[in-house]
Design a protein around this motif. Structure first.
Motif, PDB file in Angstrom:
ATOM      1  N   MET A  41       1.714   7.746  -6.466  1.00  0.00           N
ATOM      2  CA  MET A  41       0.797   8.849  -6.762  1.00  0.00           C
ATOM      3  C   MET A  41       1.544  10.174  -6.934  1.00  0.00           C
ATOM      4  O   MET A  41       0.969  11.157  -7.406  1.00  0.00           O
ATOM      5  CB  MET A  41      -0.245   8.980  -5.650  1.00  0.00           C
ATOM      6  CG  MET A  41      -1.274   7.863  -5.636  1.00  0.00           C
ATOM      7  SD  MET A  41      -2.316   7.868  -7.122  1.00  0.00           S
ATOM      8  CE  MET A  41      -3.272   9.376  -6.857  1.00  0.00           C
ATOM      9  N   ASN A  42       2.811  10.203  -6.581  1.00  0.00           N
ATOM     10  CA  ASN A  42       3.608  11.419  -6.726  1.00  0.00           C
ATOM     11  C   ASN A  42       4.316  11.506  -8.074  1.00  0.00           C
ATOM     12  O   ASN A  42       5.084  12.449  -8.303  1.00  0.00           O
ATOM     13  CB  ASN A  42       4.646  11.501  -5.603  1.00  0.00           C
ATOM     14  CG  ASN A  42       4.007  11.593  -4.228  1.00  0.00           C
ATOM     15  OD1 ASN A  42       3.047  12.328  -4.031  1.00  0.00           O
ATOM     16  ND2 ASN A  42       4.524  10.828  -3.272  1.00  0.00           N
ATOM     17  N   GLY A  43       4.092  10.524  -8.953  1.00  0.00           N
ATOM     18  CA  GLY A  43       4.789  10.506 -10.238  1.00  0.00           C
ATOM     19  C   GLY A  43       3.849  10.267 -11.404  1.00  0.00           C
ATOM     20  O   GLY A  43       2.627  10.469 -11.300  1.00  0.00           O
ATOM     21  N   PRO A  44       4.381   9.803 -12.530  1.00  0.00           N
ATOM     22  CA  PRO A  44       3.584   9.619 -13.749  1.00  0.00           C
ATOM     23  C   PRO A  44       2.452   8.609 -13.622  1.00  0.00           C
ATOM     24  O   PRO A  44       1.526   8.624 -14.437  1.00  0.00           O
ATOM     25  CB  PRO A  44       4.620   9.144 -14.783  1.00  0.00           C
ATOM     26  CG  PRO A  44       5.930   9.626 -14.271  1.00  0.00           C
ATOM     27  CD  PRO A  44       5.828   9.570 -12.774  1.00  0.00           C
TER      28      PRO A  44
ATOM     29  N   ALA B 174       0.835  -1.206   0.000  1.00  0.00           N
ATOM     30  CA  ALA B 174       0.000   0.000   0.000  1.00  0.00           C
ATOM     31  C   ALA B 174       0.867   1.251   0.000  1.00  0.00           C
ATOM     32  O   ALA B 174       0.568   2.228  -0.712  1.00  0.00           O
ATOM     33  CB  ALA B 174      -0.920   0.000   1.218  1.00  0.00           C
ATOM     34  N   ASP B 175       1.941   1.238   0.776  1.00  0.00           N
ATOM     35  CA  ASP B 175       2.836   2.398   0.836  1.00  0.00           C
ATOM     36  C   ASP B 175       3.481   2.666  -0.519  1.00  0.00           C
ATOM     37  O   ASP B 175       3.689   3.829  -0.904  1.00  0.00           O
ATOM     38  CB  ASP B 175       3.913   2.182   1.895  1.00  0.00           C
ATOM     39  CG  ASP B 175       3.360   2.201   3.310  1.00  0.00           C
ATOM     40  OD1 ASP B 175       2.270   2.774   3.514  1.00  0.00           O
ATOM     41  OD2 ASP B 175       4.021   1.635   4.211  1.00  0.00           O
TER      42      ASP B 175
ATOM     43  N   GLY C  37      -3.852   1.491  -3.479  1.00  0.00           N
ATOM     44  CA  GLY C  37      -3.244   1.765  -2.182  1.00  0.00           C
ATOM     45  C   GLY C  37      -4.239   1.614  -1.052  1.00  0.00           C
ATOM     46  O   GLY C  37      -3.915   1.066   0.022  1.00  0.00           O
ATOM     47  N   GLU C  38      -5.473   2.067  -1.272  1.00  0.00           N
ATOM     48  CA  GLU C  38      -6.491   1.970  -0.233  1.00  0.00           C
ATOM     49  C   GLU C  38      -6.924   0.523  -0.013  1.00  0.00           C
ATOM     50  O   GLU C  38      -7.134   0.087   1.128  1.00  0.00           O
ATOM     51  CB  GLU C  38      -7.693   2.835  -0.597  1.00  0.00           C
ATOM     52  CG  GLU C  38      -7.369   4.327  -0.612  1.00  0.00           C
ATOM     53  CD  GLU C  38      -8.595   5.190  -0.877  1.00  0.00           C
ATOM     54  OE1 GLU C  38      -9.714   4.650  -0.861  1.00  0.00           O
ATOM     55  OE2 GLU C  38      -8.411   6.402  -1.088  1.00  0.00           O
TER      56      GLU C  38
ATOM     57  N   LEU D 145      -6.934   4.448 -10.293  1.00  0.00           N
ATOM     58  CA  LEU D 145      -6.767   3.037  -9.983  1.00  0.00           C
ATOM     59  C   LEU D 145      -5.564   2.787  -9.073  1.00  0.00           C
ATOM     60  O   LEU D 145      -5.625   1.926  -8.188  1.00  0.00           O
ATOM     61  CB  LEU D 145      -6.662   2.219 -11.270  1.00  0.00           C
ATOM     62  CG  LEU D 145      -7.992   1.988 -11.991  1.00  0.00           C
ATOM     63  CD1 LEU D 145      -7.767   1.363 -13.362  1.00  0.00           C
ATOM     64  CD2 LEU D 145      -8.921   1.108 -11.161  1.00  0.00           C
ATOM     65  N   ILE D 146      -4.473   3.517  -9.261  1.00  0.00           N
ATOM     66  CA  ILE D 146      -3.336   3.378  -8.351  1.00  0.00           C
ATOM     67  C   ILE D 146      -3.724   3.896  -6.962  1.00  0.00           C
ATOM     68  O   ILE D 146      -3.366   3.302  -5.932  1.00  0.00           O
ATOM     69  CB  ILE D 146      -2.103   4.133  -8.888  1.00  0.00           C
ATOM     70  CG1 ILE D 146      -1.519   3.404 -10.103  1.00  0.00           C
ATOM     71  CG2 ILE D 146      -1.038   4.281  -7.804  1.00  0.00           C
ATOM     72  CD1 ILE D 146      -0.888   2.055  -9.804  1.00  0.00           C
ATOM     73  N   GLU D 147      -4.469   4.987  -6.930  1.00  0.00           N
ATOM     74  CA  GLU D 147      -4.905   5.540  -5.646  1.00  0.00           C
ATOM     75  C   GLU D 147      -5.727   4.525  -4.858  1.00  0.00           C
ATOM     76  O   GLU D 147      -5.463   4.291  -3.668  1.00  0.00           O
ATOM     77  CB  GLU D 147      -5.734   6.800  -5.884  1.00  0.00           C
ATOM     78  CG  GLU D 147      -6.271   7.430  -4.608  1.00  0.00           C
ATOM     79  CD  GLU D 147      -7.174   8.622  -4.876  1.00  0.00           C
ATOM     80  OE1 GLU D 147      -7.602   9.263  -3.895  1.00  0.00           O
ATOM     81  OE2 GLU D 147      -7.468   8.910  -6.054  1.00  0.00           O
TER      82      GLU D 147
END
Length: 471
Positions: free
Chosen positions: A222-225, A215-216, A235-236, A230-232
């Motif tokens: 999320m800070n990059g390309p 998850a981390d 993580g959840e 879906l990536i967000e």
């Protein structure tokens, strides 16, 4: 403000009705369940628009001002046709039916022709974003006549998601064009999710990471390309705790993935159009295999478990995660390249004149595949870029920068028994796409040998000849 009818007050219909009412539009509702409609009406008492419960189709139609607009949010296929047959005799010429479900675009073409022959309008509209999007702003892709679109454009743009103030809602062309675009959206969604699942497998099985640690990683991406919806939510999902056991929720979920057909349609239609679609095909196949749980368990007892640790084949964990992020970027670019090439081919084949930049813009907010890539894609097409995104400076450079990592991650994963079909498909697609001299000359030779299908010579292009196989 508009006053529309909405048939189908399920999860999506209820959410969309409240969305329209929140924007000040009145909605006459019809569903088999009075209780569902009552719950929606009760929850929407403080909204600006009215939510009106109708006991039957006749009451719904009588409640609407003319010319009437009837939105339908029911399952595609027979349920939708049943609703159309129910309301059709009650409508007058010039009235509009709009299908907001995931219908097959060829069925939308059929319904459009049938209803227009009766003097009625029909819109096929794909909406994306799930129940949350339907309630607070979905992405909307419409197809049908310009006249029918003009009827509902204002209300739908009010309800749609906004990207920097611009509604993620547009009309794209006649007939089934809107549903075709939604179909491809879902196909790209399949590919995106499969790539995320593969990255999860590499971290879980190849690097021995816990769901919390994974998850981390997603949160850092999320800070990059790779910044995307879906990536967000990956993580959840990975971070969630099971309230029953206290362990990771992800570790409790059965590994059998469902599907509703849009991904499969995307693959079939791309084949008809003669376009590569290997990433979506890999994702569909992976879901098919996931459903065969009993067979997979039996195979494991015979052949042994496949996944093994990657060791230091990708360096230490920090290096491995960095390589995995780069590999995901490259694979994601390949998925979008294939998706937009299919859309361009469909536009040419069906004479839809699709605006690729507008499609990318509509996907920038509200929809499931929203990501930072889409703003860049719209810029490429707005500035005259060709349909093949690999030939644009921004995405061409991304491939140059990140394909080596995709090669490294894919090779290490395959060598250690990790299943990465979408990543492998992306790498194979790129490798073949960049190869000026392919191996298809052998295929042509074989075809000519057994079937006299002919081929062209490099020194005499344009002339069909046979080989000397049977002299």
């Amino acid at each position: 403000m508009a006053h529309v009818g909405l048939i189908g007050i399920g999860v999506m219909g209820a959410s969309f009705a409240q969305n329209l009412a929140e924007e000040g539009h009145s909605v006459s509702m019809l569903d088999r369940s009075i209780e569902k409609m009552q719950a929606v009406a009760d929850a929407g008492k403080t909204l600006k628009g009215d939510l009106i419960i109708c006991k039957d189709a006749e009451a719904l139609i009588k409640s609407l001002p003319t010319p009437r607009t009837v939105l339908v949010l029911v399952p595609s296929g027979a349920p939708l046709d049943s609703v159309i047959e129910m309301v059709k005799p009650l409508l007058d010429k010039g009235d509009l039916i709009a299908d907001l479900g995931n219908s097959y675009y060829k069925e939308t073409e059929r319904r459009t022709a049938e209803l227009e022959n009766l003097g009625l309008y029909f819109l096929g509209m794909g909406i994306s974003g799930g129940a949350e999007g339907a309630r607070h702003g979905p992405s909307i892709m419409a197809g049908g006549s310009r006249e029918s679109w003009a009827r509902v454009e204002g209300a739908l743009k009010d309800a749609a998601a906004k990207f920097e103030g611009t509604p993620c809602c547009d009309w794209f062309g006649p007939g089934g064009s809107g549903h075709f675009i939604k179909m491809l959206h879902n196909g790209i969604e399949y590919a995106d999710m499969q790539q995320i699942a593969e990255s999860y497998g590499i971290m879980r099985d190849g690097l021995g990471m816990s769901a919390g640690d994974i998850a981390d990683v997603y949160k850092s991406w999320m800070n990059g390309p790779l910044n995307s919806y879906l990536i967000e939510i990956a993580g959840e999902v990975a971070a969630a705790t099971d309230p029953k056991t206290g362990g990771a929720m992800l570790d409790i979920i059965l590994d059998k993935a469902g599907q509703k057909g849009t991904g499969r349609w995307s693959v079939v239609e791309s084949l008809h159009l003669g376009q590569p679609n290997s990433l979506i095909a890999a994702a569909v196949e992976a879901r098919n295999l996931s459903a065969q749980k009993d067979s997979r368990l039996e195979m494991e007892t015979i052949f042994g478990a496949s996944p093994t640790a990657l060791g230091n084949s990708l360096g230490d964990r920090v290096d491995a995660i960095n390589s995995l992020e780069q590999a995901m970027i490259a694979a994601k670019v390949c998925a979008y390249i294939q998706g937009f090439e299919i859309l361009n081919a469909a536009s040419n084949e069906f004479e839809w004149n699709l605006d690729l930049a507008a499609i990318a813009r509509v996907w920038r907010a509200g929809c499931i595949i929203r990501s930072v890539f889409l703003d860049e894609i719209s810029d490429v097409y707005d500035n005259g870029g060709r349909s093949n995104l690999a030939l644009s400076p921004v995405f061409g450079q991304r491939l140059k920068d990140h394909i080596p990592a995709l090669q490294q991650v894919t090779a290490a994963s395959v060598a250690h028994g990790l299943h990465v079909p979408a990543m492998f498909a992306a790498l194979s697609f790129h490798n073949m796409s960049r190869t000026g001299q392919s191996t298809a000359n052998m295929i042509q030779g074989l075809r000519d040998y057994f079937g006299a299908h002919t081929f062209e010579r490099l020194d005499d292009l344009g002339t069909a000849v046979n080989g000397p196989w049977h002299d």
